[in-house]
Design a protein around this motif. Structure first.
Motif, PDB file in Angstrom:
ATOM      1  N   PRO A  80     -13.096  -5.703   9.145  1.00  0.00           N
ATOM      2  CA  PRO A  80     -11.817  -5.966   7.826  1.00  0.00           C
ATOM      3  C   PRO A  80     -10.966  -7.488   8.368  1.00  0.00           C
ATOM      4  CG  PRO A  80     -11.590  -4.153   9.793  1.00  0.00           C
ATOM      5  CD  PRO A  80     -12.857  -4.402   9.701  1.00  0.00           C
ATOM      6  N   GLU A  81      -9.921  -8.036   8.074  1.00  0.00           N
ATOM      7  CA  GLU A  81     -10.039  -9.756   8.166  1.00  0.00           C
ATOM      8  C   GLU A  81      -8.256  -9.058   9.418  1.00  0.00           C
ATOM      9  OE1 GLU A  81      -9.029 -12.347   5.828  1.00  0.00           O
ATOM     10  OE2 GLU A  81     -10.801 -12.942   5.149  1.00  0.00           O
ATOM     11  N   PRO A  82      -7.372  -8.397   8.535  1.00  0.00           N
ATOM     12  CA  PRO A  82      -6.169  -8.348   9.492  1.00  0.00           C
ATOM     13  C   PRO A  82      -6.532  -7.213  10.712  1.00  0.00           C
ATOM     14  CG  PRO A  82      -5.991  -6.388   7.182  1.00  0.00           C
ATOM     15  CD  PRO A  82      -7.871  -7.456   7.389  1.00  0.00           C
ATOM     16  N   LEU A  83      -5.756  -7.738  11.709  1.00  0.00           N
ATOM     17  CA  LEU A  83      -5.993  -7.866  12.890  1.00  0.00           C
ATOM     18  C   LEU A  83      -4.911  -6.772  13.179  1.00  0.00           C
ATOM     19  CD1 LEU A  83      -5.542 -11.263  14.866  1.00  0.00           C
ATOM     20  CD2 LEU A  83      -7.305  -9.876  14.291  1.00  0.00           C
ATOM     21  N   ARG A  84      -3.834  -6.292  13.160  1.00  0.00           N
ATOM     22  CA  ARG A  84      -3.126  -4.961  12.674  1.00  0.00           C
ATOM     23  C   ARG A  84      -2.192  -4.953  11.584  1.00  0.00           C
ATOM     24  NH1 ARG A  84       1.510  -6.395  16.460  1.00  0.00           N
ATOM     25  NH2 ARG A  84       0.250  -5.519  17.875  1.00  0.00           N
ATOM     26  N   VAL A  85      -2.489  -3.066  11.397  1.00  0.00           N
ATOM     27  CA  VAL A  85      -2.463  -2.742  10.464  1.00  0.00           C
ATOM     28  C   VAL A  85      -0.796  -1.685  10.278  1.00  0.00           C
ATOM     29  CG1 VAL A  85      -3.133  -0.890   8.177  1.00  0.00           C
ATOM     30  CG2 VAL A  85      -4.650  -2.755   9.572  1.00  0.00           C
ATOM     31  N   VAL A  86      -0.070  -1.694   9.601  1.00  0.00           N
ATOM     32  CA  VAL A  86       1.610  -1.231   9.954  1.00  0.00           C
ATOM     33  C   VAL A  86       1.784  -0.121   8.949  1.00  0.00           C
ATOM     34  CG1 VAL A  86       3.490  -1.052  10.468  1.00  0.00           C
ATOM     35  CG2 VAL A  86       2.214  -3.269  11.464  1.00  0.00           C
ATOM     36  N   PHE A  87       1.922   0.801   9.057  1.00  0.00           N
ATOM     37  CA  PHE A  87       2.514   1.576   7.838  1.00  0.00           C
ATOM     38  C   PHE A  87       4.105   2.106   8.478  1.00  0.00           C
ATOM     39  CE2 PHE A  87      -1.677   2.254   7.349  1.00  0.00           C
ATOM     40  CZ  PHE A  87      -2.107   2.640   5.964  1.00  0.00           C
ATOM     41  N   LEU A  88       4.453   1.200   7.516  1.00  0.00           N
ATOM     42  CA  LEU A  88       6.187   1.950   8.154  1.00  0.00           C
ATOM     43  C   LEU A  88       6.945   2.365   6.739  1.00  0.00           C
ATOM     44  CD1 LEU A  88       8.920  -0.134   8.741  1.00  0.00           C
ATOM     45  CD2 LEU A  88       8.777  -1.090   7.581  1.00  0.00           C
ATOM     46  N   GLU A  89       7.716   3.177   7.117  1.00  0.00           N
ATOM     47  CA  GLU A  89       8.682   4.427   6.057  1.00  0.00           C
ATOM     48  C   GLU A  89       9.336   3.222   5.534  1.00  0.00           C
ATOM     49  OE1 GLU A  89      11.714   8.233   5.431  1.00  0.00           O
ATOM     50  OE2 GLU A  89      11.233   6.917   7.806  1.00  0.00           O
ATOM     51  N   SER A  90       9.504   3.491   4.479  1.00  0.00           N
ATOM     52  CA  SER A  90      10.758   2.106   3.364  1.00  0.00           C
ATOM     53  C   SER A  90      12.206   3.090   3.665  1.00  0.00           C
ATOM     54  CB  SER A  90      10.289   1.725   2.280  1.00  0.00           C
ATOM     55  OG  SER A  90       9.521   2.730   0.974  1.00  0.00           O
ATOM     56  N   GLY A  91      12.327   4.180   2.915  1.00  0.00           N
ATOM     57  CA  GLY A  91      13.554   4.245   3.261  1.00  0.00           C
ATOM     58  C   GLY A  91      14.130   4.495   1.549  1.00  0.00           C
ATOM     59  N   GLY A  92      12.941   4.616   1.430  1.00  0.00           N
ATOM     60  CA  GLY A  92      13.653   4.438  -0.801  1.00  0.00           C
ATOM     61  C   GLY A  92      12.955   3.521  -1.554  1.00  0.00           C
ATOM     62  N   GLU A  93      13.313   3.443  -3.024  1.00  0.00           N
ATOM     63  CA  GLU A  93      13.031   2.093  -3.821  1.00  0.00           C
ATOM     64  C   GLU A  93      13.744   1.075  -3.438  1.00  0.00           C
ATOM     65  OE1 GLU A  93      12.458   1.447  -8.919  1.00  0.00           O
ATOM     66  OE2 GLU A  93      12.309   3.315  -7.961  1.00  0.00           O
ATOM     67  N   GLU A  94      15.294   1.254  -3.298  1.00  0.00           N
ATOM     68  CA  GLU A  94      15.883  -0.412  -2.679  1.00  0.00           C
ATOM     69  C   GLU A  94      15.746  -1.104  -1.946  1.00  0.00           C
ATOM     70  OE1 GLU A  94      20.127   0.491  -3.256  1.00  0.00           O
ATOM     71  OE2 GLU A  94      20.603   2.060  -4.668  1.00  0.00           O
ATOM     72  N   SER A  95      15.322  -0.139  -0.571  1.00  0.00           N
ATOM     73  CA  SER A  95      14.517  -1.393   0.826  1.00  0.00           C
ATOM     74  C   SER A  95      13.359  -1.362   0.539  1.00  0.00           C
ATOM     75  CB  SER A  95      15.140   0.643   1.481  1.00  0.00           C
ATOM     76  OG  SER A  95      14.572   1.487   2.144  1.00  0.00           O
ATOM     77  N   ARG A  96      12.301  -0.304  -0.372  1.00  0.00           N
ATOM     78  CA  ARG A  96      10.872  -0.649  -0.526  1.00  0.00           C
ATOM     79  C   ARG A  96      10.958  -2.459  -1.399  1.00  0.00           C
ATOM     80  NH1 ARG A  96       9.745   3.765  -3.690  1.00  0.00           N
ATOM     81  NH2 ARG A  96       9.373   4.289  -1.552  1.00  0.00           N
ATOM     82  N   ALA A  97      11.941  -2.561  -2.303  1.00  0.00           N
ATOM     83  CA  ALA A  97      12.204  -3.279  -3.173  1.00  0.00           C
ATOM     84  C   ALA A  97      12.435  -4.791  -1.815  1.00  0.00           C
ATOM     85  CB  ALA A  97      13.001  -3.450  -3.947  1.00  0.00           C
ATOM     86  N   GLN A  98      13.650  -5.023  -1.293  1.00  0.00           N
ATOM     87  CA  GLN A  98      14.057  -5.177  -0.708  1.00  0.00           C
ATOM     88  C   GLN A  98      13.194  -6.535   0.398  1.00  0.00           C
ATOM     89  OE1 GLN A  98      17.224  -7.711  -0.546  1.00  0.00           O
ATOM     90  NE2 GLN A  98      16.117  -8.896   1.529  1.00  0.00           N
ATOM     91  N   LEU A  99      12.405  -5.012   1.035  1.00  0.00           N
ATOM     92  CA  LEU A  99      11.246  -5.815   2.148  1.00  0.00           C
ATOM     93  C   LEU A  99      10.036  -6.326   1.406  1.00  0.00           C
ATOM     94  CD1 LEU A  99      11.462  -2.046   4.033  1.00  0.00           C
ATOM     95  CD2 LEU A  99      11.660  -4.563   5.380  1.00  0.00           C
ATOM     96  N   ILE A 100       9.664  -6.499   0.064  1.00  0.00           N
ATOM     97  CA  ILE A 100       8.411  -6.522  -0.225  1.00  0.00           C
ATOM     98  C   ILE A 100       8.849  -7.905  -0.544  1.00  0.00           C
ATOM     99  CG2 ILE A 100       7.909  -5.340  -2.681  1.00  0.00           C
ATOM    100  CD1 ILE A 100       5.346  -5.171  -2.241  1.00  0.00           C
ATOM    101  N   ALA A 101      10.127  -8.208  -1.387  1.00  0.00           N
ATOM    102  CA  ALA A 101      10.583  -9.635  -2.011  1.00  0.00           C
ATOM    103  C   ALA A 101      10.577 -10.050  -0.910  1.00  0.00           C
ATOM    104  CB  ALA A 101      12.279  -8.878  -2.562  1.00  0.00           C
ATOM    105  N   ALA A 102      11.108  -9.612   0.258  1.00  0.00           N
ATOM    106  CA  ALA A 102      11.188 -10.704   1.631  1.00  0.00           C
ATOM    107  C   ALA A 102      10.563 -10.798   2.656  1.00  0.00           C
ATOM    108  CB  ALA A 102      12.246  -9.916   2.522  1.00  0.00           C
ATOM    109  N   ASN A 103       8.546 -10.621   1.441  1.00  0.00           N
ATOM    110  CA  ASN A 103       7.780 -10.675   2.748  1.00  0.00           C
ATOM    111  C   ASN A 103       7.581  -9.646   3.540  1.00  0.00           C
ATOM    112  OD1 ASN A 103       7.190 -12.159   0.924  1.00  0.00           O
ATOM    113  ND2 ASN A 103       7.516 -14.575   1.893  1.00  0.00           N
ATOM    114  N   GLU A 104       8.696  -8.527   4.315  1.00  0.00           N
ATOM    115  CA  GLU A 104       8.101  -7.553   5.388  1.00  0.00           C
ATOM    116  C   GLU A 104       7.116  -6.961   4.990  1.00  0.00           C
ATOM    117  OE1 GLU A 104       8.800  -8.693   8.229  1.00  0.00           O
ATOM    118  OE2 GLU A 104      10.449 -10.968   7.673  1.00  0.00           O
ATOM    119  N   MET A 105       6.887  -6.436   3.534  1.00  0.00           N
ATOM    120  CA  MET A 105       6.375  -5.398   3.058  1.00  0.00           C
ATOM    121  C   MET A 105       4.870  -6.148   2.590  1.00  0.00           C
ATOM    122  SD  MET A 105       6.493  -2.465   2.006  1.00  0.00           S
ATOM    123  CE  MET A 105       7.628  -1.255   3.360  1.00  0.00           C
TER     124      MET A 105
END
Length: 579
Positions: free
Chosen positions: A235-260
């Protein structure tokens, strides 16, 4: 809605900047893929998947990167795709399955993976009732004996015929599968139920780098058996991270900011707000309904022992009153589709759904209130003002609903409104999650209720249909076995339905006679109407193409997009660096 969500995204930014973990800098962000987990890892250093609470011990990356399944079921094609196994054979009577393992598989510590590992793991589950995970208990209930024919071949002998044995137990059918553990490590455990298996190892291309209550980090190995044997590229990814987002608002912020890179399900409004900030974020469908269907389609259960709903004509009238399109548009915000049958609408289920549709038994997406009222009036009810009455009693119904999700409560509020307009004095009865599943549904303590109890069939019809046979009927007040037939449906239609479904039980998967039998049985089910299919369950999963492409979509449908399932291996292997 979109404007409000956008403001919420902005308000979450400062808090997230303070809580988002910083990963080691030896792997660049563009070489790292970050997945969302929607709960805290309660016991980070426990990797015993065979005990209670084992779901989070797998979905934090363990069964997507480290532990590999024997097979992975493709929801789109219905094919059982080999992984650690290369294939299997089944006896004519469906009681003996011989599985051939793939050559060259090794554990990450260099030890060979072979038939002894499989036999040891299955026998351990069979011998220890304290190993209570669903997959361990299922194997224990189905397998009479397991043996190594040779180093690469395992034979299972079952207690009873079961053509679904491989896909049920080793096919990653729903969430995960029975996972084989390394005998050379687990054999030293004094008690399999308390063994934590930390640090863990597996056959997959990643090993555990670190784990905490809010994240797990997996690093790609220098070598992996799959690449060495030509089974699949690294597989291409050198690292895979599973991160607790903390709920809908925070996961939305993370993915919008390219942190997820891939997030758990969000609402339509939140998803549109994310896309407004980050146009690189996509979903399963490009445009409405955005979401992918979950295996557990939603439905309205009916207690067939309670008058007047013990009358099949009255149950059919309720089905005709319900406007599924309205539920889709309002309760689900357009994020799903109306159910045509009891089944999840997957490509693998198409032969059976098509047979039902061709038989004229497809559920309409809109209501037929006049037709429903004709049925009600035909049973002696007379409209008096807002509601129907009979023998001095108002036609009424209470609908229990689990209050744990606004999806559930909004849907029942919509159905209550539809029934009210049609002349039935309906009301919603919200109850907390533990009461709903512990007292209301299993004991039949309801008139109607919102649920998904026909869940199970994703590639064949028997699993779901068998849940409504008369074999599982118990009196109201007694616990329904496995939540099967909580509607307590009996009578001639139920008997005829059960006879057909029972005949299907031992038929080989793919038997050409089964679709016709499904349609015949479904005719009895539609006539009896012990439950009313509503809409497809849905997961609106944001996926970010800023760093990674190759996400599963309706157009690129190599499988479903549920990245927290064991089939997450396929997603990781399909990811390629964005250009």
């Amino acid at each position: 809605m979109i404007r409000r969500t956008t403001l919420l995204l902005g308000s979450a930014a400062i808090a997230l900047a303070m809580t988002t973990p910083t990963f080691a800098q030896d792997v660049a962000r563009e070489d790292t893929v970050i997945f969302d987990i929607d709960r805290t890892i309660q016991d980070p250093e426990n990797f015993n998947w065979m005990t209670d609470g084992s779901g989070i011990r797998r979905m934090q990356g363990a069964h997507q990167t480290m532990w590999e399944p024997l097979f992975i079921l493709n929801f789109e094609t219905g094919e059982l795709e080999p992984w650690l196994a290369s294939g299997f054979e089944v006896s004519d009577d469906q009681t003996e399955f011989t599985v051939t393992l793939r050559d060259g598989v090794t554990w990450s510590d260099g030890e060979a993976f072979d038939a002894d590992d499989v036999v040891f793991s299955v026998q351990m589950a069979m011998d220890n009732e304290e190993l209570t995970a669903r997959e361990a208990a299922t194997v224990r209930g189905q397998v009479a004996s397991v043996e190594a024919v040779d180093a690469m071949t395992v034979r299972f002998t079952l207690n009873a015929p079961n053509p679904r044995f491989i896909v049920e137990n080793f096919g990653t059918r729903v969430f995960g599968s029975f996972l084989v553990m390394p005998e050379h490590i687990w054999s030293a455990a004094e008690d399999p139920a308390t063994f934590t298996f930390y640090p863990p190892i597996g056959t997959g291309p990643y090993t555990l780098e670190s784990i905490a209550t809010n994240r797990a980090i997996w690093t790609r190995r220098d070598s992996w058996w799959g690449a060495e044997t030509g089974f699949m590229d690294m597989p291409e990814p050198l690292r895979v991270v599973f991160l607790e987002s903390g709920g809908e608002e925070s996961r939305a912020q993370l993915i919008a900011a390219n942190e997820m890179d891939a997030a758990q399900s969000v609402s339509v409004g939140t998803f549109e707000a994310i896309q407004g900030r980050n146009p690189n974020v996509i979903s399963w469908v490009d445009g409405y309904p955005f979401s992918a269907a979950d295996p557990c389609a939603r439905q309205l259960e009916i207690n067939t022992t309670v008058a007047p709903w013990d009358n099949a004509a009255m149950r059919r009238a309720v089905a005709m009153i319900i406007d599924r399109t309205q539920i889709v548009n309002i309760a689900a915000e357009g994020a799903t589709t109306a159910s045509r049958t009891m089944f999840a609408d997957y490509g693998s289920m198409a032969p059976f759904i098509d047979a039902i549709v061709e038989a004229g038994l497809e559920l309409p997406a809109t209501a037929d209130v006049e037709g429903a009222q004709a049925l009600i009036e035909g049973e002696g009810w007379v409209r008096n003002g807002d509601y129907y009455e009979k023998d001095g009693e108002v036609l009424s119904v209470s609908i229990h609903v689990n209050s744990a999700s606004t999806e559930y409560t909004r849907t029942i509020d919509m159905i209550v409104e539809q029934l009210q307009r049609a002349g039935i004095d309906a009301r919603s009865v919200p109850v907390e999650n533990s009461v709903f599943w512990g007292e209301i549904l299993p004991f039949g303590a309801y008139e109607m209720s919102y649920s998904w109890l026909s869940c199970g069939s994703v590639n064949e019809p028997w699993t779901s249909m068998a849940r409504y046979t008369v074999a599982d009927v118990v009196p109201a007040g007694e616990r329904s076995p496995g939540f099967n037939n909580t509607s307590r449906w009996t009578g001639p239609e139920a008997e005829a339905y059960s006879a057909i479904v029972n005949d299907m039980a031992a038929m080989p998967l793919g038997d050409s006679a089964v679709p016709g039998m499904v349609a015949e049985a479904y005719g009895h089910l539609s006539e009896g109407m012990p439950f009313i299919p509503l809409v497809q369950a849905f997961k609106l999963l944001p996926m970010n193409t800023t760093y990674w492409e190759g996400w599963p979509t309706a157009e690129n449908n190599y499988n479903h997009p549920f990245f927290w399932w064991g089939s997450g291996h396929q997603i990781i292997h399909n990811l390629t660096a964005a250009e």
